[in-house]
Design a protein around this motif. Structure first.
Motif, PDB file in Angstrom:
ATOM      1  N   MET A 454       0.821  -1.225   0.000  1.00  0.00           N
ATOM      2  CA  MET A 454       0.000   0.000   0.000  1.00  0.00           C
ATOM      3  C   MET A 454       0.842   1.256   0.000  1.00  0.00           C
ATOM      4  SD  MET A 454      -2.973  -0.937   2.758  1.00  0.00           S
ATOM      5  CE  MET A 454      -4.265  -2.139   2.359  1.00  0.00           C
ATOM      6  N   TYR A 455       2.109   1.140  -0.483  1.00  0.00           N
ATOM      7  CA  TYR A 455       3.033   2.247  -0.278  1.00  0.00           C
ATOM      8  C   TYR A 455       3.891   2.518  -1.506  1.00  0.00           C
ATOM      9  CZ  TYR A 455       1.724   0.453   4.223  1.00  0.00           C
ATOM     10  OH  TYR A 455       0.985  -0.028   5.266  1.00  0.00           O
ATOM     11  N   LEU A 456       4.361   3.761  -1.579  1.00  0.00           N
ATOM     12  CA  LEU A 456       5.440   4.114  -2.486  1.00  0.00           C
ATOM     13  C   LEU A 456       6.548   4.694  -1.627  1.00  0.00           C
ATOM     14  CD1 LEU A 456       3.253   5.670  -5.272  1.00  0.00           C
ATOM     15  CD2 LEU A 456       4.778   3.707  -5.587  1.00  0.00           C
ATOM     16  N   PHE A 457       7.793   4.487  -2.082  1.00  0.00           N
ATOM     17  CA  PHE A 457       8.936   4.936  -1.270  1.00  0.00           C
ATOM     18  C   PHE A 457       9.905   5.684  -2.177  1.00  0.00           C
ATOM     19  CE2 PHE A 457      12.700   4.067   1.546  1.00  0.00           C
ATOM     20  CZ  PHE A 457      12.172   4.619   2.706  1.00  0.00           C
ATOM     21  N   PRO A 458       9.482   6.863  -2.665  1.00  0.00           N
ATOM     22  CA  PRO A 458      10.334   7.590  -3.610  1.00  0.00           C
ATOM     23  C   PRO A 458      11.617   8.108  -2.959  1.00  0.00           C
ATOM     24  CG  PRO A 458       8.329   8.841  -3.112  1.00  0.00           C
ATOM     25  CD  PRO A 458       8.208   7.528  -2.415  1.00  0.00           C
ATOM     26  N   ARG A 459      12.635   8.194  -3.801  1.00  0.00           N
ATOM     27  CA  ARG A 459      13.916   8.752  -3.367  1.00  0.00           C
ATOM     28  C   ARG A 459      13.976  10.205  -3.780  1.00  0.00           C
ATOM     29  NH1 ARG A 459      19.861   6.359  -4.971  1.00  0.00           N
ATOM     30  NH2 ARG A 459      21.067   8.150  -4.247  1.00  0.00           N
ATOM     31  N   ILE A 460      14.524  11.008  -2.908  1.00  0.00           N
ATOM     32  CA  ILE A 460      14.589  12.431  -3.199  1.00  0.00           C
ATOM     33  C   ILE A 460      16.024  12.935  -3.045  1.00  0.00           C
ATOM     34  CG2 ILE A 460      13.719  12.888  -0.841  1.00  0.00           C
ATOM     35  CD1 ILE A 460      12.485  15.479  -1.973  1.00  0.00           C
ATOM     36  N   GLU A 461      16.502  13.595  -4.111  1.00  0.00           N
ATOM     37  CA  GLU A 461      17.835  14.227  -4.055  1.00  0.00           C
ATOM     38  C   GLU A 461      17.632  15.632  -3.510  1.00  0.00           C
ATOM     39  OE1 GLU A 461      20.749  12.923  -5.024  1.00  0.00           O
ATOM     40  OE2 GLU A 461      20.038  11.119  -6.056  1.00  0.00           O
ATOM     41  N   LEU A 462      18.101  15.864  -2.330  1.00  0.00           N
ATOM     42  CA  LEU A 462      17.874  17.185  -1.726  1.00  0.00           C
ATOM     43  C   LEU A 462      19.071  18.102  -1.988  1.00  0.00           C
ATOM     44  CD1 LEU A 462      16.289  15.953   1.593  1.00  0.00           C
ATOM     45  CD2 LEU A 462      15.133  17.337  -0.135  1.00  0.00           C
ATOM     46  N   PRO A 463      18.820  19.364  -2.276  1.00  0.00           N
ATOM     47  CA  PRO A 463      19.929  20.303  -2.480  1.00  0.00           C
ATOM     48  C   PRO A 463      20.746  20.459  -1.185  1.00  0.00           C
ATOM     49  CG  PRO A 463      17.794  21.300  -3.063  1.00  0.00           C
ATOM     50  CD  PRO A 463      17.509  19.991  -2.416  1.00  0.00           C
ATOM     51  N   GLN A 464      22.017  20.719  -1.348  1.00  0.00           N
ATOM     52  CA  GLN A 464      22.905  20.883  -0.189  1.00  0.00           C
ATOM     53  C   GLN A 464      22.370  21.905   0.810  1.00  0.00           C
ATOM     54  OE1 GLN A 464      25.491  19.371   1.216  1.00  0.00           O
ATOM     55  NE2 GLN A 464      25.082  17.799  -0.343  1.00  0.00           N
ATOM     56  N   LYS A 465      21.759  22.964   0.264  1.00  0.00           N
ATOM     57  CA  LYS A 465      21.241  24.026   1.133  1.00  0.00           C
ATOM     58  C   LYS A 465      20.116  23.496   2.030  1.00  0.00           C
ATOM     59  CE  LYS A 465      20.150  28.655  -0.013  1.00  0.00           C
ATOM     60  NZ  LYS A 465      19.872  29.656  -1.079  1.00  0.00           N
ATOM     61  N   THR A 505      21.321   8.535   1.154  1.00  0.00           N
ATOM     62  CA  THR A 505      20.104   8.656   0.337  1.00  0.00           C
ATOM     63  C   THR A 505      18.949   9.099   1.235  1.00  0.00           C
ATOM     64  OG1 THR A 505      19.279   6.387   0.670  1.00  0.00           O
ATOM     65  CG2 THR A 505      20.902   6.723  -1.086  1.00  0.00           C
ATOM     66  N   TRP A 506      17.966   9.746   0.618  1.00  0.00           N
ATOM     67  CA  TRP A 506      16.805  10.243   1.378  1.00  0.00           C
ATOM     68  C   TRP A 506      15.526   9.857   0.651  1.00  0.00           C
ATOM     69  CZ3 TRP A 506      18.841  11.248   5.771  1.00  0.00           C
ATOM     70  CH2 TRP A 506      20.147  11.778   5.825  1.00  0.00           C
ATOM     71  N   HIS A 507      14.546   9.490   1.423  1.00  0.00           N
ATOM     72  CA  HIS A 507      13.277   9.010   0.869  1.00  0.00           C
ATOM     73  C   HIS A 507      12.124   9.499   1.725  1.00  0.00           C
ATOM     74  CE1 HIS A 507      16.319   6.047  -0.407  1.00  0.00           C
ATOM     75  NE2 HIS A 507      15.529   5.735  -1.428  1.00  0.00           N
ATOM     76  N   PHE A 508      10.931   9.231   1.260  1.00  0.00           N
ATOM     77  CA  PHE A 508       9.763   9.303   2.143  1.00  0.00           C
ATOM     78  C   PHE A 508       8.797   8.203   1.726  1.00  0.00           C
ATOM     79  CE2 PHE A 508       9.225  12.504  -1.226  1.00  0.00           C
ATOM     80  CZ  PHE A 508       8.027  12.137  -1.793  1.00  0.00           C
ATOM     81  N   ARG A 509       7.929   7.826   2.658  1.00  0.00           N
ATOM     82  CA  ARG A 509       6.916   6.830   2.336  1.00  0.00           C
ATOM     83  C   ARG A 509       5.550   7.497   2.292  1.00  0.00           C
ATOM     84  NH1 ARG A 509       4.491   1.792   5.889  1.00  0.00           N
ATOM     85  NH2 ARG A 509       3.252   3.499   6.758  1.00  0.00           N
ATOM     86  N   SER A 510       4.831   7.182   1.215  1.00  0.00           N
ATOM     87  CA  SER A 510       3.445   7.619   1.123  1.00  0.00           C
ATOM     88  C   SER A 510       2.571   6.397   0.938  1.00  0.00           C
ATOM     89  CB  SER A 510       3.271   8.542  -0.082  1.00  0.00           C
ATOM     90  OG  SER A 510       1.885   8.731  -0.341  1.00  0.00           O
ATOM     91  N   THR A 511       1.427   6.382   1.595  1.00  0.00           N
ATOM     92  CA  THR A 511       0.462   5.333   1.261  1.00  0.00           C
ATOM     93  C   THR A 511      -0.179   5.697  -0.074  1.00  0.00           C
ATOM     94  OG1 THR A 511      -1.480   6.371   2.248  1.00  0.00           O
ATOM     95  CG2 THR A 511      -0.077   5.072   3.702  1.00  0.00           C
ATOM     96  N   ILE A 512      -0.809   4.702  -0.694  1.00  0.00           N
ATOM     97  CA  ILE A 512      -1.533   4.958  -1.944  1.00  0.00           C
ATOM     98  C   ILE A 512      -3.030   5.046  -1.652  1.00  0.00           C
ATOM     99  CG2 ILE A 512       0.190   3.829  -3.402  1.00  0.00           C
ATOM    100  CD1 ILE A 512      -1.679   1.335  -3.385  1.00  0.00           C
ATOM    101  N   LEU A 513      -3.390   5.376  -0.400  1.00  0.00           N
ATOM    102  CA  LEU A 513      -4.757   5.164   0.062  1.00  0.00           C
ATOM    103  C   LEU A 513      -5.735   6.325  -0.055  1.00  0.00           C
ATOM    104  CD1 LEU A 513      -3.983   3.002   3.206  1.00  0.00           C
ATOM    105  CD2 LEU A 513      -4.775   2.233   0.979  1.00  0.00           C
ATOM    106  N   PRO A 514      -5.292   7.574  -0.312  1.00  0.00           N
ATOM    107  CA  PRO A 514      -6.313   8.621  -0.420  1.00  0.00           C
ATOM    108  C   PRO A 514      -7.330   8.247  -1.493  1.00  0.00           C
ATOM    109  CG  PRO A 514      -4.123   9.598  -0.371  1.00  0.00           C
ATOM    110  CD  PRO A 514      -3.931   8.112  -0.498  1.00  0.00           C
ATOM    111  N   GLN A 515      -8.563   8.663  -1.324  1.00  0.00           N
ATOM    112  CA  GLN A 515      -9.596   8.305  -2.281  1.00  0.00           C
ATOM    113  C   GLN A 515      -9.241   8.839  -3.671  1.00  0.00           C
ATOM    114  OE1 GLN A 515     -12.562   6.165  -1.667  1.00  0.00           O
ATOM    115  NE2 GLN A 515     -10.819   5.714  -0.369  1.00  0.00           N
ATOM    116  N   GLU A 516      -9.619   8.053  -4.664  1.00  0.00           N
ATOM    117  CA  GLU A 516      -9.148   8.293  -6.034  1.00  0.00           C
ATOM    118  C   GLU A 516      -9.465   9.707  -6.514  1.00  0.00           C
ATOM    119  OE1 GLU A 516     -10.193   4.858  -8.287  1.00  0.00           O
ATOM    120  OE2 GLU A 516      -9.168   5.569 -10.082  1.00  0.00           O
ATOM    121  N   GLU A 517     -10.664  10.188  -6.210  1.00  0.00           N
ATOM    122  CA  GLU A 517     -11.061  11.488  -6.736  1.00  0.00           C
ATOM    123  C   GLU A 517     -10.258  12.621  -6.117  1.00  0.00           C
ATOM    124  OE1 GLU A 517     -12.850   9.329  -5.153  1.00  0.00           O
ATOM    125  OE2 GLU A 517     -14.092  10.241  -3.576  1.00  0.00           O
ATOM    126  N   LEU A 518      -9.618  12.345  -4.965  1.00  0.00           N
ATOM    127  CA  LEU A 518      -8.830  13.405  -4.318  1.00  0.00           C
ATOM    128  C   LEU A 518      -7.414  13.480  -4.849  1.00  0.00           C
ATOM    129  CD1 LEU A 518      -9.853  12.831  -0.574  1.00  0.00           C
ATOM    130  CD2 LEU A 518     -10.795  14.501  -2.185  1.00  0.00           C
TER     131      LEU A 518
END
Lengths: 539, 539
Positions: A454-465, A505-518
């Motif tokens: 039920m999840y996505l775990f995208p990787r994010i390249e954050l700027p040094q700042k 490396t840096w990531h975050f986890r999001s569920t895929i659960l919000p209702q589709e229309e949202l």
């Protein structure tokens, strides 16, 4: 490192009136989150004296200094700092609407489908209501309120419970008749026999995980191989039981691939340090990573456990959540039995829960573990552990049996049940795809496919700042990003540091659960925030 | 001593093929039961090779030698050996009726009222069914199937749950609205304020007990003062968390009196041994002893905890079960507040459960702990522990709110509710009296009054010949008696050694829960057995 943090934290408590600030920077990636979260809690306590009375004000003097240090060490990110901030914002919105640039908090931190509007499966709820109040079964109104197969099923279940007493403690492994049903469901799924005496019904999957950690972990010299990233129940449970988490890294570049060579490398390295590795945790489909293991990969994992004498703890709670046609869920027990491995060859614990799948009945706290390959006298000890809490809740037990034996073709409910189930699973697949595409469209973000769970775990390249700003705010960079996202949009993602990730490396986890229309609106808010965040911190 | 037993047990495993028999006799009364039970399990394994495969047959080699020794040490008598024997006999009766001199097993081992025919309170079950399947609420048939106040209450509860989602995880302490209701119920009971943020809803009382042990116990140098006799959840939990049970003996000759001088003596003795005593467990009304504490006694206990800086863990799950007019339940929180002690003076945890009282809803696994007098940052740690298991089951949460806020005068259900409640409580009082009189009529048996709770704990003077026979059978004498009783009558009592007792005394615990009309026959069977047992072993 941990000891160091604790002693510094103690210094901090002692010195707090002098307002000394000690910044702890930590090179140990896996612990960065927990230490920094711990520290940030302390720092926020320091800045708010009301939140932290001096120990001397309390006669009993139960303080952070003298509680069980394992409790202090344990962290549980999916309900951690980010959720506390979200709850505070929600309270503020309630008190003064318009206080924030959003109307509501969108909890994408936890796999809790019904909190985001998913409707329960009607048949399951009919049976539960009838079992709760069996007097309805005899009423002339029952057939107009309930499907005929829910009535039939309720009778069948009540007849399996001694005295039809759904308000009585059951056998500590769960009602025997319900275990029979579950075992039959496992057999139908796998094509191999399942023994009801191997089933332990539990209040959700978590107590079963704790039970096995309690059994296997004697001291911090005992290690448990866990995926990184992992669902933090495992790190929390290992910490609480005083063991050592032996990390193995999933390979992000191959879609979070689980490589046996990596298992072997980490096992050998731990053994060289004197750690006795007792078990391997595999989460399939993956949490937080969403991958579904291929069967030949699973075969290699099973062989590895057999060769190395490891208990295989198979978290299979997302077994119904597979969204891509080319992948299929195979239980580890089926894989092991297909290899010809029996009870004598491999100790295997499979976890299932009513909280996940298409049912998403988190609040019912139902689940089971199937425990195979343990000597009888060891299984007696597992039974004893189960018996200390008497039994799991009966409604959860009933629901676990329903999930493993849903309506069949020909039953009155079958069509509506199938429509509800397919509707939910297909929508989840579409939502996963939409969010995956959205994440991949963001600057500096890459996201593997959500094959399952039920999840996505995208990787994010954050700027040094941004990394420096996070450091100054005493946050892990991904926690910094998630807090800013929350403050700007009301969206709650969990920082990758709460699950563990490859160093740097840096990531975050999001569920895929919000209702589709949202989801389109969510993607819009997210994209807008991301662009302004990246602009603010561009190097 | 414990280490000795473990190493001898290891010898036993190693030497089992040579069939050496080692009899362990142990002068440590408190551990006699656990060690001997452990040993008897081993001995029975030895005599039945099928039950205990050689470790080498299992690749994974998880054996009793390499599991967590705390698990081995933990014992839980109310579901221990005696229940295993009972289950075997039940199976035998099922396979060949007439195999034993009784038709059924009568489980008096555990406070499980509905397993023995007690009916649930209708109003509670109506509300649960409606919350499980809220679609019924909108149906035209609802008013003919459900009382108007159950419908109203269900709406009220659903409105307290975000999104009316009874299938969602709640806040880790439980649904806020339900905690509000519980806090209001506590206020109404005590006449002192209660804070919903102090309430932690739990799956029965047991997880709350484990949580506090987990928080307080760092090592075996940390002690918890527990009554002897005690409910074995406490000894089990302390063992699992690696602490030391510091016993204080209840005075049987004054009706299981709790004497502060005894608390002080045991506290000082433990401190002299270097034990840090962290908490005092008081069970009121008493389990297994059935006494109800007098208010002035409670005041002394509260003062003692304040003076000595002990957390007071108050097991108050039998608060509705008081059967004598001259005694009344007072919560420890009310007693502390009456003394003028606030949050800063005493740390107090009060446990309540839906399993007991007149409701007896054991299978629902509902309960709460009210946690007061802890510094905010320590309470955060308790919250974290709760969050690792996400939340307790929602039906159990709802039921806990109902129990603390039952129908009131004027509600449609009030009369039937009151009749059900009074019927159960009055019958329990009569049953307690009948069984108490019966026990006191047996040769060599004396039994204190059952003022409250659900148990009697008679003392039995066993003839020397019986004690010797028990020794030869490698059983504690009271376990020997209870097994013989079970084999002759099908009645399951729990040996006193499972609860702890003064050295050289023997007891058993019986619930008062068999249905009233069955009690004369039970007494007859018991009396007949007792006479023949005493005749067989008369000196």
């Amino acid at each position: 490192m941990r000891k160091l943090v604790l002693s510094r934290v103690r210094d901090l408590v002692v010195n707090r009136r002098s307002d000394k600030r000690i910044i702890i920077s930590c090179s140990c990636c896996r612990l960065a989150a927990s230490s920094s979260t711990l520290l940030s809690r302390f720092l926020s306590s320091v800045s708010d004296p009301a939140a932290m009375p001096a120990p001397s004000e309390f006669t009993t003097a139960v303080t952070l200094d003298n509680i069980n240090p394992k409790v202090l060490k344990c962290e549980y990110a999916v309900r951690g700092e980010i959720v506390s901030i979200a709850q505070r914002l929600q309270q503020e919105l309630k008190m003064s609407p318009g206080a924030h640039p959003f109307d509501e908090i969108l909890y994408c931190n936890i796999g809790n489908p019904q909190s985001l509007g998913q409707q329960p499966i009607t048949f399951f709820r009919e049976v539960l209501a009838l079992c709760d109040h069996p007097a309805i079964l005899d009423s002339p109104e029952a057939p107009s309120l309930f499907s005929s197969d829910s009535i039939q099923r309720a009778w069948q279940i009540l007849d399996q419970i001694p005295g039809r007493a759904t308000g009585a403690y059951s056998h500590s492994q769960g009602v025997k008749g319900l275990r029979d049903t579950i075992a039959a469901g496992i057999e139908a799924r796998d094509g191999f026999p399942a023994d009801p005496d191997d089933i332990f019904l539990t209040d959700g999957a978590s107590p079963g995980v704790h039970m096995m950690m309690q059994l296997l972990v004697r001291s911090e010299q005992d290690g448990i191989l866990c995926p990184i990233p992992q669902y933090p129940l495992y790190s929390a449970s290992i910490a609480l039981h005083g063991g050592t988490l032996v990390p193995y890294y999933l390979n992000e570049s191959t879609g979070w691939g689980l490589e046996v060579s990596e298992l072997k490398r980490q096992l050998d390295a731990s053994r060289a340090k004197g750690i006795t590795v007792r078990a391997l945790v595999v989460i399939n489909p993956g949490n937080p990573t969403g991958q579904v293991l291929a069967e030949d990969n699973q075969r290699d994992i099973v062989k590895f456990c057999k060769e190395e004498g490891l208990v295989l703890l198979a978290d299979e709670v997302y077994q119904e959540n597979v969204y891509v046609p080319e992948k299929e869920f195979h239980s580890f027990k089926k894989v092991a039995r297909s290899l010809g491995y029996g009870d004598k060859d491999i100790a295997l614990v499979s976890y299932q829960s009513v909280s996940k799948g298409y049912y998403g009945e988190c609040g019912k706290r139902g689940g089971y573990m199937e425990v195979t390959g343990f000597a009888a006298e060891v299984k007696d000890q597992i039974y004893k552990l189960a018996s200390v809490n008497l039994c799991s809740n009966i409604a959860g037990q009933i629901l676990a049996s329903l999930v493993m034996n849903p309506p069949k073709v020909g039953d009155e409910s079958y069509e509506s049940y199938s429509a509800e189930k397919d509707g939910i699973l297909k929508s989840l697949a579409r939502r996963a795809q939409m969010l995956e595409a959205a994440f991949n469209s963001l600057q500096g973000v890459t996201c593997n496919r959500a094959e399952g769970a039920m999840y996505l775990f995208p990787r994010i390249e954050l700027p040094q700042k941004a990394i420096k700003a996070a450091e100054a705010a005493n946050k892990a960079p991904d926690a910094f990003y998630c807090i800013r996202l929350l403050q700007a949009t009301g969206i709650v993602f969990v920082p990758g540091s709460g699950f563990g990730q490859a160093p740097g490396t840096w990531h975050f986890r999001s569920t895929i659960l919000p209702q589709e229309e949202l989801i389109p609106a969510i993607i819009e808010r997210l994209t807008e925030f991301h662009q302004s965040f990246m602009a603010e911190f561009s190097d």
